[in-house]
Design a protein around this motif. Structure first.
Motif, mmCIF file in Angstrom:
data_model
loop_
_atom_site.group_PDB
_atom_site.id
_atom_site.type_symbol
_atom_site.label_atom_id
_atom_site.label_comp_id
_atom_site.label_asym_id
_atom_site.label_seq_id
_atom_site.Cartn_x
_atom_site.Cartn_y
_atom_site.Cartn_z
ATOM 1 N N GLU A 224 0.817 -1.214 0.000
ATOM 2 C CA GLU A 224 0.000 0.000 0.000
ATOM 3 C C GLU A 224 0.852 1.267 0.000
ATOM 4 N N TRP A 225 2.098 1.174 0.498
ATOM 5 C CA TRP A 225 2.974 2.343 0.591
ATOM 6 C C TRP A 225 4.365 1.970 0.116
ATOM 7 N N PHE A 226 4.976 2.882 -0.617
ATOM 8 C CA PHE A 226 6.398 2.750 -0.960
ATOM 9 C C PHE A 226 7.062 4.071 -0.615
ATOM 10 N N LEU A 227 7.957 4.040 0.369
ATOM 11 C CA LEU A 227 8.627 5.250 0.842
ATOM 12 C C LEU A 227 10.136 5.059 0.806
ATOM 13 N N THR A 228 10.824 5.971 0.165
ATOM 14 C CA THR A 228 12.276 5.956 0.140
ATOM 15 C C THR A 228 12.815 6.782 1.306
ATOM 16 N N LEU A 229 13.977 6.396 1.794
ATOM 17 C CA LEU A 229 14.626 7.180 2.844
ATOM 18 C C LEU A 229 14.860 8.618 2.386
ATOM 19 N N GLU A 230 14.686 9.548 3.287
ATOM 20 C CA GLU A 230 15.000 10.940 2.967
ATOM 21 C C GLU A 230 16.510 11.093 2.903
ATOM 22 N N SER A 231 17.013 11.197 1.704
ATOM 23 C CA SER A 231 18.457 11.264 1.513
ATOM 24 C C SER A 231 18.758 11.946 0.191
ATOM 25 N N ASP A 232 19.882 12.627 0.150
ATOM 26 C CA ASP A 232 20.332 13.256 -1.087
ATOM 27 C C ASP A 232 21.329 12.382 -1.833
ATOM 28 N N LEU A 281 -7.343 18.444 -1.611
ATOM 29 C CA LEU A 281 -6.589 17.948 -0.460
ATOM 30 C C LEU A 281 -5.117 18.309 -0.613
ATOM 31 N N ALA A 282 -4.844 19.421 -1.266
ATOM 32 C CA ALA A 282 -3.463 19.776 -1.598
ATOM 33 C C ALA A 282 -2.605 19.969 -0.367
ATOM 34 N N ASN A 283 -3.184 20.426 0.734
ATOM 35 C CA ASN A 283 -2.396 20.702 1.933
ATOM 36 C C ASN A 283 -2.485 19.593 2.968
ATOM 37 N N VAL A 284 -3.082 18.483 2.618
ATOM 38 C CA VAL A 284 -3.242 17.391 3.567
ATOM 39 C C VAL A 284 -1.918 16.653 3.730
ATOM 40 N N THR A 285 -1.600 16.283 4.966
ATOM 41 C CA THR A 285 -0.390 15.519 5.254
ATOM 42 C C THR A 285 -0.780 14.125 5.724
ATOM 43 N N VAL A 286 0.170 13.204 5.529
ATOM 44 C CA VAL A 286 -0.007 11.825 5.983
ATOM 45 C C VAL A 286 1.117 11.506 6.944
ATOM 46 N N GLN A 287 0.802 10.896 8.065
ATOM 47 C CA GLN A 287 1.797 10.529 9.058
ATOM 48 C C GLN A 287 1.994 9.018 9.054
ATOM 49 N N PHE A 288 3.269 8.615 8.948
ATOM 50 C CA PHE A 288 3.627 7.202 8.986
ATOM 51 C C PHE A 288 4.257 6.895 10.339
ATOM 52 N N THR A 296 10.320 4.208 18.130
ATOM 53 C CA THR A 296 9.153 4.573 17.326
ATOM 54 C C THR A 296 9.417 5.911 16.648
ATOM 55 N N ASN A 297 9.260 5.968 15.346
ATOM 56 C CA ASN A 297 9.460 7.197 14.589
ATOM 57 C C ASN A 297 8.175 7.558 13.849
ATOM 58 N N ILE A 298 7.899 8.844 13.806
ATOM 59 C CA ILE A 298 6.744 9.336 13.063
ATOM 60 C C ILE A 298 7.247 10.225 11.925
ATOM 61 N N THR A 299 6.917 9.841 10.706
ATOM 62 C CA THR A 299 7.312 10.603 9.524
ATOM 63 C C THR A 299 6.085 11.276 8.930
ATOM 64 N N THR A 300 6.169 12.582 8.745
ATOM 65 C CA THR A 300 5.060 13.347 8.182
ATOM 66 C C THR A 300 5.371 13.683 6.726
#
Length: 674
Positions: A224-232, A281-288, A296-300
């Motif tokens: 249902e979700w595919f998220l890459t690490l926040e990295s440059d 819903l342009a300004n809607v955020t999702v929290q993982f 426990t980490n929360i990613t917005t």
């Protein structure tokens, strides 16, 4: 993950003493019902194929006679055990295939045997009912491996302990297992380039950080979700396959990557910046919520910012077909200047707009079929729009027209599919154009056009002027052929393939003779009772006459010019007369002519449907009577009547002979003795 195990063979096979086949130093003993490795093969054998046999144990002495072996395949045996010393004499073995065996039974002893192979590069353990703990033991000492397949096993969970020592691994195939969780299983595989985890039960891929990976196949899971690490960091990823999953949102991709192919077919994905009801819903955020051990980490994540951060400048193929996309975010396509193939078919699009701001200058294929398109918008200015487009699929929508001048900017278009839209072709200049229409006049590059099921009626004018069409599909337009074919006059020198399937054609007077370049004609699904005579002038190579009302073909069809040029003839589902099948026998003997549906051809005799080549004797006898010469038939019927009358006359004459003679004598006065 595709791994090639075979070698190229350039010499002819020859029998060997063991019943196997030999070419150079390659021995093939496939399917010989062997229960052990033969001991009488050539000692210099380098490749040995023992697939599809019944070998249960590979003993310590099994390979002693073949020290030069570098490729061994034991696929589809009953292998339960490889003894620890089995490979001691085969230290040069590089490729080993053990697919579809029973290695789960004695995996620890088999692992000891595998650890004696310092040069092993490719190992296939697919289909051995192995659990993850068994795999860990089997590959624990195989640091030289470059390719490993453990597909079709019983692996459920992967962690960091399973592939610890595989530091040289380039390819890993884990497809068709039962994997539902991956916990840092691939972080130690620093050289891994191709990973196949398709057909498993993964619910999500979060924190993807394999920067060295080039190909990732995660299709056919429940992601249902595919998220890459926040990295440059620069990701080497070139191919990402997430098709046939349950993705709800566009994947969060690496900020810097070499991505060329992104496959998102058959998901539940949509964009929510603009919904069909006008809300946003342009300004809607999702929290993982990410649980990692005891932490426990929360990613917005903001739904649209992540799209902007992803670098898609190298993307060539984007497949988003079979999703729930209503519309694309602003500037979405502007991020993909290298895109050549875009597939958005089978979505919910009601409008699609192109402008010079999203030039898609490299796009060669655009598929918008099976949507709900009512409007195709093009903002035409001084610049080009879709200048390299070659294939444009708009079939099965609700379009009634295309923007005027759209094809003046697509200088290379060759294929246009407008089937199953309610469109009309524009007539020649000067005629009334009160209804919306599609103007393809002057599009000289167009070679393939489909207008099937568009509700076309009574074509007229010159809708194809200035084109050089090779293929034209006009099928499923039941009111198309109201007059002659004069509207095809501009295609007489170029048209090669024409489909008039299911167009209510019943007249055999329709003149096809002008279409001199035609090589394939589809007339199936009509009401033809006879073959149109004008077809005899054509050099057709393929003719489809299925689903008509034909009772017979001309008797000389096989010897006529049409029969001599034909290579394929489709004839099934017609009510042929079983008593007039001379044409069928002639076709069977025609050289070079195929009837691909010949087994489906039947003829009618009364209420019975029969195969032409196997008519029962009573039917043949009946047909002989029906086809006999009528004069002869009348003669045969009259002859018994005439004979009966003649016999009756003779009998009567003999019975009345004496009385008649007396009567004559009395009247004539002549005496005589009796």
């Amino acid at each position: 993950l595709a791994v090639g195990w075979g070698s190229r063979m350039d010499a002819a096979w020859a029998p060997s003493p063991g019943g196997c086949e030999l070419v150079q130093r390659i021995m093939d003993c496939t399917g010989r019902w062997l229960s052990s490795i033969p001991g009488n093969l050539r000692g210099d054998t380098e490749e040995l194929f023992l697939d599809d046999n019944t070998i249960r144990v590979l003993g310590n002495a099994s390979l002693l006679l073949y020290p030069q072996l570098w490729h061994l395949s034991l696929t589809r045996n009953r292998l339960e055990l490889i003894e620890p010393g089995a490979f001691l004499s085969s230290q040069g073995l590089e490729v080993l295939s053990l697919t579809d065996n029973l290695l789960f039974t004695n995996y620890s002893l088999t692992a000891a045997a595998l650890s004696a192979l310092p040069a092993l590069r490719m190992l296939d353990l697919a289909g051995n009912q192995l659990r993850e703990d068994m795999v860990s033991v089997l590959v624990s000492n195989l640091s030289s491996l470059e390719s490993l397949s453990v597909a079709r096993n019983a692996i459920m969970r992967l962690d960091s302990s399973i592939f610890t020592n595989l530091t040289q691994l380039l390819e890993l195939n884990l497809e068709k297992n039962y994997i539902f969780e991956i916990d840092n299983a691939f972080e130690g595989l620093q050289r891994l380039q191709t990973l196949n985890i398709a057909y498993n039960y993964l619910p999500c891929l979060v924190g993807f950080g394999l920067t060295q990976l080039r190909v990732l196949n995660a299709s056919n899971n429940i992601i249902e979700w595919f998220l890459t690490l926040e990295s440059d960091d620069l990701f080497e990823l070139e191919v990402l396959d997430l098709s046939h999953n349950r993705l709800l949102f566009f994947p969060v991709l690496p900020r810097q990557s070499k991505l060329r192919s992104l496959l998102l077919q058959d998901n539940r994905m949509s964009f929510y910046q603009r919904l069909p009801n006008g809300t946003s819903l342009a300004n809607v955020t999702v929290q993982f919520l990410i649980l990692d051990g005891n932490s426990t980490n929360i990613t917005t994540v903001r739904l649209w910012e992540e799209l902007c951060h992803s670098n898609l400048s190298s993307l060539r193929l984007l497949d988003m077909s079979q999703n729930q996309v209503w519309g694309l975010p602003d500037d979405f396509l502007a991020q993909m200047p290298s895109l050549t193939h875009l597939k958005l078919n089978q979505n919910c699009l009601e409008a699609f707009h192109l402008s010079e701001e999203d030039p898609l200058a490299m796009l060669t294929e655009l598929d918008l079929s099976q949507n709900q398109l009512v409007e195709l918008g093009v903002k035409v200015g001084a610049g080009d729009i879709l200048p390299n487009l070659q294939l444009f699929n708009l079939s099965t929508n609700r379009l009634q027209a295309l923007p005027p001048g759209i094809f003046t900017h697509t200088r290379k278009i060759t294929t246009l599919d407008l089937s199953r839209n309610r469109v009309h072709l524009c007539p020649q200049p000067g005629e009334a154009e009160s209804i919306p229409c599609v103007d393809i006049r002057g599009v000289g590059t167009l070679s393939h056009l489909s207008l099937a099921g568009c509700g076309l009626q009574g074509m007229g004018g010159r809708p194809f002027r200035g084109t050089a069409l090779l293929h034209l599909d006009l099928s499923d337009n039941r009111q198309l052929l109201a007059g002659d074919l004069g509207w095809l006059q501009d295609l007489v020198l170029t048209l090669q393939v024409l489909s008039l399937r299911n167009t209510s054609l019943s007249s055999t007077a329709l003149d096809f003779s002008a279409l001199s370049s035609l090589v394939s004609l589809d007339l199936s699904g009509n009401s033809l009772a006879a073959l149109p005579g004008s077809l005899g002038a054509l050099g057709l190579r393929s003719l489809d006459l299925r689903d008509n009302c034909l009772r017979a073909l001309p008797p000389d069809v096989a010897q006529a010019p049409l029969g001599r040029s034909l290579r394929e003839l489709y004839l099934s589902r017609n009510p042929y007369n079983c008593c007039t099948l001379g044409w069928w026998d002639a076709l069977q003997q025609a050289e070079g002519l195929r009837v691909p549906d010949g087994r489906e051809v039947t003829c009618r005799h009364g209420s019975r449907a029969l195969r032409p080549g196997a008519l029962p004797q009573p039917v043949l006898q009946s047909c002989r009577w029906q086809t006999a010469d009528m004069a002869l038939l009348y003669l045969v019927l009259a002859l018994p009547t005439c004979l009966t009358l003649l016999v009756a006359f003779v009998v009567v004459f003999l019975m009345l002979k004496e009385k008649l003679l007396k009567m004559v004598k009395t009247r004539c006065g002549v005496s005589g003795s009796y």
